[in-house]
Design an enzyme around this catalytic site. Sequence first.
Site, PDB file in Angstrom:
ATOM      1  N   ARG A   1       1.450  -6.399  -9.934  1.00  0.00           N
ATOM      2  CA  ARG A   1       1.879  -5.819  -8.650  1.00  0.00           C
ATOM      3  C   ARG A   1       2.050  -6.864  -7.552  1.00  0.00           C
ATOM      4  O   ARG A   1       2.616  -6.567  -6.505  1.00  0.00           O
ATOM      5  CB  ARG A   1       0.915  -4.718  -8.190  1.00  0.00           C
ATOM      6  CG  ARG A   1      -0.466  -5.175  -7.797  1.00  0.00           C
ATOM      7  CD  ARG A   1      -1.261  -4.003  -7.210  1.00  0.00           C
ATOM      8  NE  ARG A   1      -2.654  -4.332  -6.979  1.00  0.00           N
ATOM      9  CZ  ARG A   1      -3.494  -3.576  -6.282  1.00  0.00           C
ATOM     10  NH1 ARG A   1      -3.085  -2.449  -5.737  1.00  0.00           N
ATOM     11  NH2 ARG A   1      -4.742  -3.925  -6.131  1.00  0.00           N
TER      12      ARG A   1
ATOM     13  N   HIS B   1       1.136   3.743 -10.574  1.00  0.00           N
ATOM     14  CA  HIS B   1       0.138   4.246  -9.613  1.00  0.00           C
ATOM     15  C   HIS B   1       0.853   4.930  -8.442  1.00  0.00           C
ATOM     16  O   HIS B   1       0.887   4.417  -7.322  1.00  0.00           O
ATOM     17  CB  HIS B   1      -0.641   3.012  -9.139  1.00  0.00           C
ATOM     18  CG  HIS B   1      -1.837   3.252  -8.282  1.00  0.00           C
ATOM     19  ND1 HIS B   1      -1.847   4.079  -7.188  1.00  0.00           N
ATOM     20  CD2 HIS B   1      -3.079   2.711  -8.336  1.00  0.00           C
ATOM     21  CE1 HIS B   1      -3.041   4.049  -6.610  1.00  0.00           C
ATOM     22  NE2 HIS B   1      -3.808   3.218  -7.298  1.00  0.00           N
TER      23      HIS B   1
ATOM     24  N   GLU C   1      -1.406   9.216 -10.943  1.00  0.00           N
ATOM     25  CA  GLU C   1      -1.031   7.969 -11.602  1.00  0.00           C
ATOM     26  C   GLU C   1      -0.988   8.194 -13.108  1.00  0.00           C
ATOM     27  O   GLU C   1      -1.904   8.804 -13.660  1.00  0.00           O
ATOM     28  CB  GLU C   1      -2.072   6.893 -11.258  1.00  0.00           C
ATOM     29  CG  GLU C   1      -2.408   6.840  -9.773  1.00  0.00           C
ATOM     30  CD  GLU C   1      -3.687   6.061  -9.472  1.00  0.00           C
ATOM     31  OE1 GLU C   1      -4.033   5.153 -10.250  1.00  0.00           O
ATOM     32  OE2 GLU C   1      -4.347   6.364  -8.461  1.00  0.00           O
TER      33      GLU C   1
ATOM     34  N   ARG D   1       0.855  -1.207   0.000  1.00  0.00           N
ATOM     35  CA  ARG D   1       0.000   0.000   0.000  1.00  0.00           C
ATOM     36  C   ARG D   1       0.882   1.245   0.000  1.00  0.00           C
ATOM     37  O   ARG D   1       1.469   1.612   1.019  1.00  0.00           O
ATOM     38  CB  ARG D   1      -0.905   0.004   1.241  1.00  0.00           C
ATOM     39  CG  ARG D   1      -1.688   1.278   1.426  1.00  0.00           C
ATOM     40  CD  ARG D   1      -2.709   1.534   0.338  1.00  0.00           C
ATOM     41  NE  ARG D   1      -3.778   0.551   0.382  1.00  0.00           N
ATOM     42  CZ  ARG D   1      -4.628   0.340  -0.644  1.00  0.00           C
ATOM     43  NH1 ARG D   1      -4.533   1.035  -1.756  1.00  0.00           N
ATOM     44  NH2 ARG D   1      -5.561  -0.584  -0.542  1.00  0.00           N
TER      45      ARG D   1
ATOM     46  N   ASP E   1     -11.542  10.403  -6.860  1.00  0.00           N
ATOM     47  CA  ASP E   1     -11.135   9.192  -7.588  1.00  0.00           C
ATOM     48  C   ASP E   1     -11.501   9.396  -9.055  1.00  0.00           C
ATOM     49  O   ASP E   1     -12.641   9.138  -9.457  1.00  0.00           O
ATOM     50  CB  ASP E   1     -11.848   7.966  -6.974  1.00  0.00           C
ATOM     51  CG  ASP E   1     -11.280   6.651  -7.485  1.00  0.00           C
ATOM     52  OD1 ASP E   1     -10.398   6.684  -8.374  1.00  0.00           O
ATOM     53  OD2 ASP E   1     -11.723   5.592  -7.002  1.00  0.00           O
TER      54      ASP E   1
END
Length: 297
Positions: free
Chosen positions: A95, A164, A268, A71, A209
């Site tokens: 990832r 990201h 990102e 994270r 977002d």
Amino acid sequence: MSNTAHQYKLPDGVSILDGRGGLSVVSVKTPWSSAEVYLHGAHVTHFQKNGEPPLIFVSQCSRFAEGQPIRGGVPIIFPWFGACEGRKGQHGFARNADWKLNAATKDGQGRVKLEFQLPDCAEAAAFPKFTLKFFVTVSEILEMELQTANLSASENLEFEDCLHTYFTVGDIAVVSVHGLKGASYLDKTDNFAKKVENDDAIHFNSETDRPYLNTTATVEIRDANLGRRILVEKENSASTIVWNPWIAKAQQLSDFGDEEYKQMVCVESGNVAVNKLVLPPGKCSSLRVRLKSKKSA
Ligand code: BG6
């Protein structure tokens, strides 16, 4: 350790250490900066210029474990962004994979370049044959390149990609993000409604977002608290996603501190949604991002 780094000599300033959770991490020191990249996800978790606070944010609650995403840092999102119908896992499988360190080199000026490669994995078998490499160059700036090659002789390779990046900020309340005026975006907090950015700057006072589409612009993060400006320059990227989870989402994320939304913002760079890439047989494409920072005037 699940890599081949011991088979050759690493340049001065580069070492491979046991990192958090026992995962292998490549540690880099240059005359200007320091950086760390976990083999798990080829995940940049640290970049810091001498005399500046860290540029990259990692949650204090992050997991560092096989099969779990880290994270913070720079998750490599590939070959899909977000959820993908019919496939398991958000943001693809790159990832969560253990990447291989192919090479580490230093040039005459002291810049260090690392080359990682995604090994063959079960999830990749559902796609036409491809190679995915990730290059990280550490100097006064951080340069990242995600290179995808379609090795198939007959099939297109369709994918989304994204670096990201989680940036450290002093206080999200006084952060602004510039460079996206006029771009259209999908508002994921409003059921993916299509909107247009009318403001010179994005400010944060609720969950944000937004995949901005068809934009190749450099984005600038202005951080009045830390007195820093960060430039996110990119090539071969038509999408920019701006994300901050804010209060309720931060509380829902088990690997993120309740108050940490104040100290980070994601900007990102990639190619997502309508900007997804279709790579013809035998072709290669490279997503490049350069991160620069300077003190605010
Ligand atoms: C962003 C998405 O890119 O990543 C958000 O737009 C998502 O919707 C965020 O919540 C974090 O994703 P994850 O899978 O790392 O929790």
